[in-house]
Design an enzyme around this catalytic site. Structure first.
Site, PDB file in Angstrom:
ATOM      1  N   LYS A 269      37.304  73.558 100.474  1.00  0.00           N
ATOM      2  CA  LYS A 269      37.964  72.244 100.580  1.00  0.00           C
ATOM      3  C   LYS A 269      37.643  71.648 101.950  1.00  0.00           C
ATOM      4  O   LYS A 269      37.980  72.223 102.983  1.00  0.00           O
ATOM      5  CB  LYS A 269      39.468  72.416 100.417  1.00  0.00           C
ATOM      6  CG  LYS A 269      40.286  71.152 100.692  1.00  0.00           C
ATOM      7  CD  LYS A 269      41.787  71.456 100.708  1.00  0.00           C
ATOM      8  CE  LYS A 269      42.605  70.274 101.186  1.00  0.00           C
ATOM      9  NZ  LYS A 269      44.037  70.586 101.340  1.00  0.00           N
ATOM     10  N   ASP A 274      43.795  64.245 106.301  1.00  0.00           N
ATOM     11  CA  ASP A 274      44.652  64.001 105.153  1.00  0.00           C
ATOM     12  C   ASP A 274      45.909  63.227 105.559  1.00  0.00           C
ATOM     13  O   ASP A 274      46.826  63.788 106.152  1.00  0.00           O
ATOM     14  CB  ASP A 274      45.044  65.334 104.501  1.00  0.00           C
ATOM     15  CG  ASP A 274      45.958  65.142 103.299  1.00  0.00           C
ATOM     16  OD1 ASP A 274      45.982  64.030 102.744  1.00  0.00           O
ATOM     17  OD2 ASP A 274      46.636  66.112 102.917  1.00  0.00           O
ATOM     18  N   LYS A 281      52.278  61.060 104.385  1.00  0.00           N
ATOM     19  CA  LYS A 281      52.973  62.090 105.160  1.00  0.00           C
ATOM     20  C   LYS A 281      53.802  61.433 106.265  1.00  0.00           C
ATOM     21  O   LYS A 281      53.417  60.388 106.790  1.00  0.00           O
ATOM     22  CB  LYS A 281      51.952  63.033 105.817  1.00  0.00           C
ATOM     23  CG  LYS A 281      51.138  63.885 104.881  1.00  0.00           C
ATOM     24  CD  LYS A 281      50.148  64.738 105.664  1.00  0.00           C
ATOM     25  CE  LYS A 281      49.227  65.524 104.742  1.00  0.00           C
ATOM     26  NZ  LYS A 281      49.935  66.601 104.045  1.00  0.00           N
ATOM     27  N   ASP A 351      49.246  63.260  97.805  1.00  0.00           N
ATOM     28  CA  ASP A 351      49.150  64.247  98.888  1.00  0.00           C
ATOM     29  C   ASP A 351      48.803  65.632  98.349  1.00  0.00           C
ATOM     30  O   ASP A 351      48.611  66.562  99.128  1.00  0.00           O
ATOM     31  CB  ASP A 351      50.463  64.294  99.680  1.00  0.00           C
ATOM     32  CG  ASP A 351      50.303  64.997 101.020  1.00  0.00           C
ATOM     33  OD1 ASP A 351      49.156  65.062 101.526  1.00  0.00           O
ATOM     34  OD2 ASP A 351      51.307  65.499 101.555  1.00  0.00           O
ATOM     35  N   GLU A 353      46.004  66.412  97.043  1.00  0.00           N
ATOM     36  CA  GLU A 353      44.641  65.938  96.817  1.00  0.00           C
ATOM     37  C   GLU A 353      43.590  67.035  96.880  1.00  0.00           C
ATOM     38  O   GLU A 353      42.537  66.938  96.250  1.00  0.00           O
ATOM     39  CB  GLU A 353      44.293  64.840  97.834  1.00  0.00           C
ATOM     40  CG  GLU A 353      43.794  65.300  99.192  1.00  0.00           C
ATOM     41  CD  GLU A 353      44.752  66.215  99.950  1.00  0.00           C
ATOM     42  OE1 GLU A 353      44.274  67.091 100.691  1.00  0.00           O
ATOM     43  OE2 GLU A 353      45.976  66.064  99.811  1.00  0.00           O
ATOM     44  N   ARG A 355      43.443  69.987  95.649  1.00  0.00           N
ATOM     45  CA  ARG A 355      43.179  70.610  94.348  1.00  0.00           C
ATOM     46  C   ARG A 355      42.328  69.716  93.460  1.00  0.00           C
ATOM     47  O   ARG A 355      41.627  70.199  92.568  1.00  0.00           O
ATOM     48  CB  ARG A 355      44.497  70.974  93.668  1.00  0.00           C
ATOM     49  CG  ARG A 355      45.372  69.805  93.299  1.00  0.00           C
ATOM     50  CD  ARG A 355      46.804  70.209  93.021  1.00  0.00           C
ATOM     51  NE  ARG A 355      47.470  70.682  94.233  1.00  0.00           N
ATOM     52  CZ  ARG A 355      48.697  71.181  94.268  1.00  0.00           C
ATOM     53  NH1 ARG A 355      49.406  71.283  93.148  1.00  0.00           N
ATOM     54  NH2 ARG A 355      49.227  71.590  95.399  1.00  0.00           N
TER      55      ARG A 355
END
Length: 503
Positions: A269, A274, A281, A351, A353, A355
């Protein structure tokens, strides 16, 4: 920092600082005796004659500095109880020794390697010392105007056994390839997100492969290629970004490969930052999100080390790179997106994301027909709740493969623990209006439900293991050979061992 091997004592004898090791004293309280074997017997005899040596117990991490018979400075280092002194204790002791010495003004430093031989293997002890020194010397200081560097540019490793020269040199070369790759991975994770965005990240990997990894094939997929591959989950994460997505596909084939050569694939990943997307967040949680690409750095570091150490296996390494930004084009919660494998996914939380990127990359990896597959990701905060910040979670579809990885982790003194995937958690990832949803029930087994989601994208009977490194990826202050803040580089050594010494 350079490691210089010395098999004749030439450099050791001339060093400003000589480093030797002692085990903890044993015997009755009134008759405790020195435990250890130094290559220089005159130096050892001199030490025993010093009054200060009587108060030196040799306990783990204890230091005693004294003046040698020729006026040189000598540092005696305690290894602790001889029965308990093992590889990880040696790594920690060498790391503490390095930190103690690095601030001093010694121009030349030499270590009597065989005095530290608690593993009863001359090549192995040299490997462990070099490994610890290089990991401990790491600094991410490229943005500091004033850099703190030790006075010495190299450390001499004295091995008082010319017959072991070839085996020691081979072990040290192996260790240096691994630690150089760990530190390269650390640099990637520590780099600022405005510098290491997806496009720049891909170019950095391409340049490193071209410079250092001969024979490795590189294929980089951009947005147009990802659309052709129908990697819509991956693209949905990138939808709000100012930078194009990148999938870097690396392939290594050993020179003596046959049709029976084991093929191992790894997926990482690579979320260079992020924000959480529209599921934004909070500000405090957003700091440090440059670390969200640590999974990709980990598998690349392991791949890099395995190639440099001539792995006997075919290895595929796939890195999915993007950030998760907010803009008018970003994916909205409640969106439904079709994955590469044809399943429709309801995106309830943008959030979750990582996966989504992994899902398409895992499906793509399975098409390469590997025998074994590993993915690594800083995937869930729930992993820290379950296992703390010191343990890597492992989940998957094949217990034998998972147990092999745990064995490799144990060999490298890295913590890895298996969590289950059960039918109830698979059911929890089913959507009422699509095939899957990207989050499970709040507050319930978040690490395992994430793995249950990813399991849907494993095909062709590939043996798969998912590593959640959310806890171990950074700030491992309890390990003196890791930075107290920033990228740890943990799990690279475990994966390298799996890629070079697997069964």
């Amino acid at each position: 920092m350079k490691i210089e091997l010395d098999f004749s004592s030439e450099h050791f004898d001339k060093a400003d600082l000589k480093v030797v090791a002692c085990y903890e004293k044993e015997g009755k309280e009134k008759d405790k005796t020195f435990q250890g074997s130094w290559s220089n017997k005159d130096l050892m005899s001199h030490f025993k004659g010093l009054r200060s040596s009587n108060s030196f117990s040799g306990s783990s991490g204890e230091f005693l500095t004294f003046t040698g018979p020729e006026g040189e400075t000598v540092l005696a280092v305690g290894l602790g109880n001889k029965k308990d002194a093992k590889a990880e204790q040696l790594r920690k002791t060498i790391a503490k020794t390095y930190h103690a010495v690095a601030g001093k003004k010694f121009k030349t430093v030499a270590i009597d390697a065989l005095s530290f031989n608690c593993v009863n293997d001359k090549a192995k002890v040299a490997e462990l010392i070099c490994e610890s020194l290089q990991l401990s010397a790491y600094r991410f200081d490229k943005y500091l105007a004033s850099k703190k560097t030790p006075a010495f540019k190299k450390i001499c490793l004295f091995v008082d056994d010319k017959k072991s020269k070839k085996s020691v040199e081979k072990a040290v070369e192996k260790a240096l390839n691994v630690t150089e790759s760990v530190n390269f991975a650390r640099d990637l994770v520590n780099e600022a997100p405005n510098v290491l965005h997806s496009e720049g990240y891909a170019k950095t990997i391409e340049a490193d492969v071209k410079k250092n990894l001969k024979g490795v094939k590189v294929k980089t997929l951009g947005k147009a290629e990802l659309k052709k591959e129908k990697m819509n989950l991956f693209l949905s994460v990138n939808a709000g970004s100012a930078y194009g997505p990148r999938l870097v596909h690396l392939t290594y084939t050993p020179k003596k490969a046959t049709k029976n050569t084991k093929h191992i694939a790894m997926v990482g990943k690579g979320l260079t930052f992020d924000t959480g997307g529209y599921s934004l967040k909070p500000g405090g949680a957003m700091m440090g999100m440059k670390f969200d690409m640590a999974g990709s750095a980990t598998v690349y570091g392991a791949f890099r080390a395995a190639v440099l150490n001539n792995s006997p296996y075919k290895i595929t390494c796939i890195l999915g790179m993007t950030d998760n930004a907010v803009s008018s084009t970003a994916t909205m919660p409640d969106s439904i997106v079709k994955a590469r494998n044809g399943l429709n996914v309801e995106i309830l939380n943008t959030d979750a994301e990582g996966r989504l990127v992994l899902a398409d990359c895992l499906d793509y990896a399975c098409d390469q027909k590997p025998d074994y597959l590993i993915d690594a990701a800083t995937l869930t905060g729930a992993c820290l709740v379950a296992l703390g910040s010191q343990v890597c979670a492992v989940l998957g579809n094949d217990d034998k493969w998972i147990n092999q990885l745990r064995t490799h982790a144990k060999k490298q003194d890295e913590y890895m623990w298996q969590l289950p995937i059960i039918p109830e958690w698979r059911d929890d990832m089913k959507s009422q209006i699509a095939d899957l949803k990207n989050i499970g029930t709040a507050g319930r087994a978040g690490t395992a439900t994430a793995a249950a989601f990813l399991e849907n994208f494993i095909k062709n009977d590939v043996k798969w293991a998912h590593l959640d490194i959310a806890g171990v990826g950074d700030s491992q202050a309890h390990l003196p050979y890791c930075p107290s803040k920033g990228a740890s580089g943990l799990i690279v050594r475990t994966l390298h061992d799996a890629l070079t010494n697997g069964k």
